[in-house]
Structure formats: structure tokens, C-alpha cells
Design a protein around this motif. Sequence first.
Motif, PDB file in Angstrom:
ATOM      1  N   ASP A  66      36.749  42.763  50.832  1.00  0.00           N
ATOM      2  CA  ASP A  66      37.103  40.990  50.437  1.00  0.00           C
ATOM      3  C   ASP A  66      36.340  40.469  50.769  1.00  0.00           C
ATOM      4  N   ALA A  67      36.317  39.443  49.946  1.00  0.00           N
ATOM      5  CA  ALA A  67      34.857  38.521  50.000  1.00  0.00           C
ATOM      6  C   ALA A  67      35.598  37.218  51.175  1.00  0.00           C
ATOM      7  N   GLN A  68      37.006  37.186  51.467  1.00  0.00           N
ATOM      8  CA  GLN A  68      37.164  36.222  51.800  1.00  0.00           C
ATOM      9  C   GLN A  68      36.894  34.901  50.545  1.00  0.00           C
ATOM     10  N   GLN A  69      36.800  34.277  49.672  1.00  0.00           N
ATOM     11  CA  GLN A  69      36.734  33.556  49.149  1.00  0.00           C
ATOM     12  C   GLN A  69      35.428  33.616  49.154  1.00  0.00           C
ATOM     13  N   LYS A  70      34.441  34.013  49.411  1.00  0.00           N
ATOM     14  CA  LYS A  70      32.818  33.286  49.696  1.00  0.00           C
ATOM     15  C   LYS A  70      32.554  34.580  48.132  1.00  0.00           C
ATOM     16  N   GLN A  71      31.312  33.184  47.230  1.00  0.00           N
ATOM     17  CA  GLN A  71      30.534  34.121  46.469  1.00  0.00           C
ATOM     18  C   GLN A  71      29.578  35.436  46.814  1.00  0.00           C
ATOM     19  N   GLU A  72      29.307  34.451  48.082  1.00  0.00           N
ATOM     20  CA  GLU A  72      28.239  35.308  48.271  1.00  0.00           C
ATOM     21  C   GLU A  72      28.328  36.411  48.690  1.00  0.00           C
ATOM     22  N   ASN A  73      29.789  36.885  49.444  1.00  0.00           N
ATOM     23  CA  ASN A  73      29.828  38.201  50.432  1.00  0.00           C
ATOM     24  C   ASN A  73      30.243  39.365  49.080  1.00  0.00           C
ATOM     25  N   ASP A  87      30.957  54.683  40.220  1.00  0.00           N
ATOM     26  CA  ASP A  87      30.865  55.054  38.357  1.00  0.00           C
ATOM     27  C   ASP A  87      31.661  53.395  37.974  1.00  0.00           C
ATOM     28  N   ALA A  88      32.184  52.958  38.913  1.00  0.00           N
ATOM     29  CA  ALA A  88      32.093  51.325  37.837  1.00  0.00           C
ATOM     30  C   ALA A  88      33.019  50.556  38.986  1.00  0.00           C
ATOM     31  N   ILE A  89      33.039  49.306  38.792  1.00  0.00           N
ATOM     32  CA  ILE A  89      33.272  47.915  39.224  1.00  0.00           C
ATOM     33  C   ILE A  89      34.355  46.890  39.261  1.00  0.00           C
ATOM     34  N   LEU A  90      35.395  46.151  39.841  1.00  0.00           N
ATOM     35  CA  LEU A  90      36.313  46.197  39.602  1.00  0.00           C
ATOM     36  C   LEU A  90      35.479  44.850  40.170  1.00  0.00           C
ATOM     37  N   VAL A  91      35.857  43.543  39.569  1.00  0.00           N
ATOM     38  CA  VAL A  91      35.759  42.289  40.005  1.00  0.00           C
ATOM     39  C   VAL A  91      36.612  41.149  40.208  1.00  0.00           C
ATOM     40  N   ALA A  92      36.918  40.380  41.294  1.00  0.00           N
ATOM     41  CA  ALA A  92      38.320  38.936  41.010  1.00  0.00           C
ATOM     42  C   ALA A  92      36.962  37.927  41.009  1.00  0.00           C
ATOM     43  N   PRO A  93      35.707  37.393  39.810  1.00  0.00           N
ATOM     44  CA  PRO A  93      35.240  36.440  40.653  1.00  0.00           C
ATOM     45  C   PRO A  93      36.453  35.068  40.788  1.00  0.00           C
ATOM     46  N   VAL A  94      35.509  34.854  42.534  1.00  0.00           N
ATOM     47  CA  VAL A  94      36.300  33.368  43.059  1.00  0.00           C
ATOM     48  C   VAL A  94      36.009  32.368  42.222  1.00  0.00           C
ATOM     49  N   VAL A  95      34.373  32.659  41.878  1.00  0.00           N
ATOM     50  CA  VAL A  95      33.445  31.780  40.435  1.00  0.00           C
ATOM     51  C   VAL A  95      33.569  31.688  39.470  1.00  0.00           C
ATOM     52  N   ALA A  96      33.532  30.562  38.501  1.00  0.00           N
ATOM     53  CA  ALA A  96      32.847  31.256  36.762  1.00  0.00           C
ATOM     54  C   ALA A  96      30.967  31.430  37.188  1.00  0.00           C
ATOM     55  N   THR A  97      30.041  30.980  38.196  1.00  0.00           N
ATOM     56  CA  THR A  97      28.414  30.621  37.523  1.00  0.00           C
ATOM     57  C   THR A  97      28.315  31.311  38.784  1.00  0.00           C
ATOM     58  N   GLY A  98      27.131  31.826  38.917  1.00  0.00           N
ATOM     59  CA  GLY A  98      25.955  32.424  39.422  1.00  0.00           C
ATOM     60  C   GLY A  98      26.063  34.091  39.309  1.00  0.00           C
ATOM     61  N   TRP A  99      26.521  34.533  38.336  1.00  0.00           N
ATOM     62  CA  TRP A  99      26.645  35.943  38.143  1.00  0.00           C
ATOM     63  C   TRP A  99      25.609  37.471  37.684  1.00  0.00           C
ATOM     64  N   ASP A 100      24.482  36.438  36.661  1.00  0.00           N
ATOM     65  CA  ASP A 100      23.994  37.072  35.960  1.00  0.00           C
ATOM     66  C   ASP A 100      23.002  37.794  36.551  1.00  0.00           C
ATOM     67  N   ASP A 101      22.075  37.548  37.828  1.00  0.00           N
ATOM     68  CA  ASP A 101      21.307  38.530  38.584  1.00  0.00           C
ATOM     69  C   ASP A 101      21.784  39.864  38.860  1.00  0.00           C
ATOM     70  N   VAL A 102      22.865  39.859  39.686  1.00  0.00           N
ATOM     71  CA  VAL A 102      23.995  40.805  40.144  1.00  0.00           C
ATOM     72  C   VAL A 102      24.422  41.492  38.877  1.00  0.00           C
ATOM     73  N   LEU A 103      25.150  41.230  38.212  1.00  0.00           N
ATOM     74  CA  LEU A 103      25.863  41.825  36.793  1.00  0.00           C
ATOM     75  C   LEU A 103      25.001  42.367  36.442  1.00  0.00           C
ATOM     76  N   SER A 104      23.111  42.043  36.176  1.00  0.00           N
ATOM     77  CA  SER A 104      22.619  42.602  35.086  1.00  0.00           C
ATOM     78  C   SER A 104      22.051  44.120  35.959  1.00  0.00           C
ATOM     79  N   GLU A 105      21.752  43.488  37.770  1.00  0.00           N
ATOM     80  CA  GLU A 105      22.410  44.676  38.384  1.00  0.00           C
ATOM     81  C   GLU A 105      23.160  45.832  38.289  1.00  0.00           C
ATOM     82  N   ALA A 106      23.930  45.793  37.758  1.00  0.00           N
ATOM     83  CA  ALA A 106      24.693  46.824  37.882  1.00  0.00           C
ATOM     84  C   ALA A 106      24.761  47.798  36.293  1.00  0.00           C
TER      85      ALA A 106
END
Length: 324
Positions: A66-73, A87-106
Motif C-alpha cells: 500500500d503506497a498511501q498515495q505517495k509515488q515514492e512509496n 515473476d511479475a508486477i502489477l502497479v496502479a500508478p498514483v501519477v503519470a510521470t516519473g516511472w522511466d527509471d524503475v520500469l527500466s529496472e524491472a
Amino acid sequence: MKTSRLLAVSAGLITLMSSTIASTAMAKDLVVGFSQIGSESGWRAAETSVTKQEAEKRGIDLKFADAQQKQENQIKAIRGFIAQGVDAILVAPVVATGWDDVLSEAKDANIPVVLLDRGVDAPEDLYLTSVASNQVTEGKVAGQWLVDAEAGADCKVVELQGTVGSTPAINRKQGFEEAIAAAPNITIIRSQTGDFTRSKGKEVMEGFIKAENGGKDICAVYAHNDDMAVGAIQAIKDAGLKPGTDIKVVSIDAVPDIFSAMVAGEANATVELTPNMAGPAFDALEKYLADGTMPEKFIITESKLYTPADDAQGEFDRRKGLGY
């Protein structure tokens, strides 16, 4: 010769059986991380509940955060899932921007990511698929209902937006504005974020009412989700006005409480957002992990309008049974 053929056939059967057993074991032993935004609304709680139910039904080990509505969490949780080797990750992103780095890591870790109910502003090759409604269409359906309901009468609308920067807030606003563009009698006079929460929706609506002649100059409130609408309904009643009559209420999600408000005559319309994003997501993941089948990049759910005429009491009862 016969012995060679028999050995070849036997080897083929063993390979096929091993593949089938491996595929079955993979489905049963699947470990999936789920980074949820939080529990800011009844719909969000229902999505979490349905996702857990779908995982249990399929024998999937779901790791919930539970990210408690914080992208950093969310970013921290996703990096934790990567470290665990899920094996896989589901994510309901709190905001639209700022995901490139962590998604690249996945992606570098060969862990497919599926977006649930919200999109991201990132290269499409960084995630496997996105399961969501057409949020622009949701806004259009809500706006068209108001256009039809007002039938040429002057109507000043106040808007309760979702979380700033989130795709639902952006798209539901766009769709509503597109729907009312051809109706010069309908104008949005005030628009402010209620952050998708009931308490904030009530607070912002109180401000709108004070600014607009005690609410007497407001024809309708359009809320980007039902929880904000329910908060607005309370603010309208506190101001001595009748929600649903003095001020029409149209929103999005179709959670039980909005149908309860319809039964009481305090809400006029809602657009359904199904909480079962996980079913299509798990279907896509299981096929992809089993044999590499690529899903559609965008899996779109239906956006259906409900009004009090659509058995509001029955819909309330049915949805309560789904875990809202």
C-alpha cells in the motif's frame, strides 16, 4: 529403426509432459507483486479486494504493498519486488510521470509489469500491457448525461477533480469538456482537486458553495469519482440545499454509496469503473509467462452509465456483495 522411432516418440512425449507440468507449476507457483495507490476511495478498496480474490482463486502468491498515495512509496515497493525476484508486477500508478527509471529496472530484470486502471507517461516497451477503462470516454458519458438532462437550460457546473497529475483526473476532465463543448448553455465555473477523497470533496464543495451565492448559482457538480461526490452531497445538505434536485450530482466509479445516494434522491448519475482489473491482467500474464504470448497493449474495460432508474437499490446490494 523401430526402436529409434519409439525412443524419439517417447522423448517427445516426455518433453511435452515436462512442458505441461512446468506450465501448470508456473501458474500455481506464480509470485506477483502488487503496488496499490492506497485506499483513498471505496472503489480503490474494492479493486484491492477483487485483486486478492483473483490471485487466491488462481493460486497466485500476491505480494501486496500500500503506497498511501505517495509515488515514492510505490517506487520503493517496486524495487523491493525486483529484489525479491517476483515473476511479475502489477502497479496502479498514483501519477503519470516519473516511472522511466524503475520500469527500466524491472525490464532489465526480465520482470513484466502490468499497469492497472491508470496509465503512465513512459515508453510503451517498459510495460507489458495496461488494463484500464477509457477515462476520456468516462468523462464524455458523464458530460453527455448532463447535456441531455439540462436540454438547453443554463447550467453552471462546479468540478471536483481527481489527484493532480493522475491520468484519471486529466482524462475525465478532457472527456467531460469535450461532451459539453457543443452545449453553450453548460459552463464549468469552478474546478479544483478533491484528491479523490470524500473528506476533500466535501471541503472543496463547501468552498464552491460559499463562493457561488450559497450554492444557489450552481446547477450541477461533476466529480471525478463517487467518493468526492458523496462528500459534495454532504456539503450541499449542510448548506440547506437538496442534492440531486437543487444541485445535480454526476460522478464516476459506481460504488455502493453512490447508489445509496440515488435511492435517497441525492445523486443523479454515475459511470461505472469495474474494480476487476486483475482478472484480465492475470490472464495476460499467465499466457505471456507460459508461452510468450503478447497481449494487446491496452485492454479496455466498459464505461456504463447508471441512473436511479437502473434499480439503484439492486445495484447497491449487488456491489456490496463484491467487496466494496
